[in-house]
Design an enzyme around this catalytic site. Structure first.
Site, PDB file in Angstrom:
ATOM      1  N   ALA A  29     -40.860 -45.610  52.854  1.00 44.51           N
ATOM      2  CA  ALA A  29     -40.957 -47.024  53.266  1.00 44.51           C
ATOM      3  C   ALA A  29     -41.703 -47.785  52.176  1.00 44.51           C
ATOM      4  O   ALA A  29     -42.698 -48.484  52.425  1.00 44.51           O
ATOM      5  CB  ALA A  29     -41.635 -47.154  54.627  1.00 44.51           C
TER       6      ALA A  29
ATOM      7  N   HIS B  31     -43.218 -50.080  49.275  1.00 36.80           N
ATOM      8  CA  HIS B  31     -43.454 -51.512  49.103  1.00 36.80           C
ATOM      9  C   HIS B  31     -44.144 -51.725  47.755  1.00 36.80           C
ATOM     10  O   HIS B  31     -44.328 -50.762  46.984  1.00 36.80           O
ATOM     11  CB  HIS B  31     -44.273 -52.066  50.275  1.00 36.80           C
TER      12      HIS B  31
ATOM     13  N   HIS C 281     -46.797 -49.266  46.656  1.00 36.82           N
ATOM     14  CA  HIS C 281     -46.300 -48.000  46.092  1.00 36.82           C
ATOM     15  C   HIS C 281     -45.798 -48.216  44.668  1.00 36.82           C
ATOM     16  O   HIS C 281     -46.005 -47.372  43.790  1.00 36.82           O
ATOM     17  CB  HIS C 281     -45.147 -47.440  46.937  1.00 36.82           C
TER      18      HIS C 281
ATOM     19  N   GLN D 167     -58.947 -41.210  52.360  1.00 38.96           N
ATOM     20  CA  GLN D 167     -57.993 -40.186  51.898  1.00 38.96           C
ATOM     21  C   GLN D 167     -58.228 -39.868  50.421  1.00 38.96           C
ATOM     22  O   GLN D 167     -58.274 -38.691  50.026  1.00 38.96           O
ATOM     23  CB  GLN D 167     -56.563 -40.695  52.106  1.00 38.96           C
TER      24      GLN D 167
ATOM     25  N   VAL E 181     -52.768 -53.521  46.816  1.00 41.89           N
ATOM     26  CA  VAL E 181     -51.957 -54.730  46.615  1.00 41.89           C
ATOM     27  C   VAL E 181     -51.972 -55.501  47.930  1.00 41.89           C
ATOM     28  O   VAL E 181     -51.816 -54.914  49.007  1.00 41.89           O
ATOM     29  CB  VAL E 181     -50.516 -54.372  46.196  1.00 41.89           C
TER      30      VAL E 181
ATOM     31  N   ARG F 123     -46.765 -49.908  57.588  1.00 39.34           N
ATOM     32  CA  ARG F 123     -46.826 -50.212  59.024  1.00 39.34           C
ATOM     33  C   ARG F 123     -46.765 -51.710  59.309  1.00 39.34           C
ATOM     34  O   ARG F 123     -46.602 -52.096  60.473  1.00 39.34           O
ATOM     35  CB  ARG F 123     -48.112 -49.637  59.628  1.00 39.34           C
TER      36      ARG F 123
HETATM   37  O1  PAF Z   1     -50.850 -41.718  51.897  1.00 39.14           O
HETATM   38  C1  PAF Z   1     -49.805 -41.143  52.267  1.00 39.14           C
HETATM   39  O2  PAF Z   1     -48.726 -41.727  52.243  1.00 39.14           O
HETATM   40  C2  PAF Z   1     -49.878 -39.722  52.788  1.00 39.14           C
HETATM   41  O3  PAF Z   1     -51.072 -39.495  53.468  1.00 39.14           O
HETATM   42  C3  PAF Z   1     -49.670 -38.664  51.675  1.00 39.14           C
HETATM   43  C4  PAF Z   1     -50.794 -38.719  50.647  1.00 39.14           C
HETATM   44  C5  PAF Z   1     -48.329 -38.886  51.003  1.00 39.14           C
HETATM   45  C6  PAF Z   1     -49.667 -37.254  52.286  1.00 39.14           C
HETATM   46  O4  PAF Z   1     -48.663 -37.130  53.248  1.00 39.14           O
END
Ligand code: PAF
Length: 282
Positions: A34, A36, A39, A156, A179, A190
């Site tokens: 998904a 955007h 990414h 994370q 961003v 989301r």
């Molecule tokens: O941030 C994410 O999209 C996920 O947590 C990741 C790092 C791809 C692991 O599934």
């Protein structure tokens, strides 16, 4: 050109192997798809620091604590591939659940430790262990020189860095700034679930961060109160946590702490959970 999509391990290993034999530096951008602009900023960074960029797209069941959240997570592989055309991506690694977990959910898990039980981890039990486990698998499959993560998922990124340090993994972790939309909302896969009214309410997250930053000089208690006040006006928005943490440990700052700190916020907006963060100086 649209990058090739690879879904089997042998092809992935062969592709990465020939890039490595050619002396290329390999970057991995782990995603759940998904895609955007956020990414694409990760991909642009990866392409600037490596010769061969692999983007993984895998919605990882292990990191979802609620089945409904897993089921509704957007899966848009073809559109994602098109959106990466001419981005310098060598390949998209998009395995099936069976390829990643041939024997079902793994017996072995990478533990995110104490920090993995706080903030996002408190609201989503097991989330960070599941995330770390799949990231460890992705690292082992691709064996990148560098892996790129987004600052929006600050906890994370901290936990991944900690795993790399704790387990001596020979991988550099780069973190790319969040961003945002013009009005401040952090981009997220989301956001597409928000109604127009919820979309307005979702601004409470970035407004809360701005309020904490603006009143940081008045002390921690006052700054957090100002931040929480940003959630007062929106019925659809429920604050989960607003916390100021030490960037090195990710533990809440103690009274009297001086220096750089991270402000983390999460809220439920209608049926959608959103997170955001910023850095302040206390
Ligand atoms: O941030 C994410 O999209 C996920 O947590 C990741 C790092 C791809 C692991 O599934």
């Amino acid at each position: 050109m649209t990058p090739q999509i690879i879904s089997d391990i042998a092809t992935l290993r062969a592709l990465v192997g020939s890039a490595r034999s050619a002396g290329e530096r390999i970057a991995l951008v782990p995603t759940m798809g998904a895609l955007h602009e956020g990414h694409r900023a990760l991909v642009a960074h990866a392409a600037s620091v490596a010769d061969a960029v692999i983007v993984s797209i895998f919605v990882n069941p292990l990191q979802f604590s609620e089945q409904a959240d897993l089921t509704r997570y957007p899966r848009t592989l073809e559109a994602d591939a098109v959106s990466l055309a001419d981005s310098g991506v060598l390949a998209i690694w998009a395995p099936s659940v069976e390829t990643m977990y041939p024997d079902g959910a793994t017996e072995t898990r990478v533990s995110a430790g104490h920090v993995g039980t706080l903030y996002e981890g408190a609201s989503r039990p097991g989330h960070f262990d599941g995330m770390l486990t799949v990231v460890a698998k992705l690292f082992n499959l691709v064996q990148p020189d560098v892996a790129v993560f987004g600052q929006k998922d600050a906890q994370q990124a901290h936990i991944v860095r900690r795993m790399v340090a704790d387990l001596n993994l020979p991988i550099e972790i780069d973190v790319v700034p969040t961003v945002r939309e013009a009005d401040g909302l952090a981009l997220s896969s989301r956001n597409r679930f928000l109604s127009a009214d919820e979309r307005r309410g979702a601004l409470a997250l970035s407004e809360a961060l701005g309020a904490v930053e603006a009143s940081a000089a008045s002390g921690l208690g006052e700054a957090l109160a100002e931040g929480a006040a940003a959630f007062g006006d929106h019925d659809a928005v429920k604050l989960d946590y607003l916390v100021v943490v030490e960037p090195k440990t990710f533990l809440p700052v103690s009274d009297g702490y001086r220096g750089e700190a991270a402000v983390l916020v999460a809220a439920q907006v209608g049926s959608t959970r959103l997170i955001d963060n910023t850095t302040i100086t206390l």
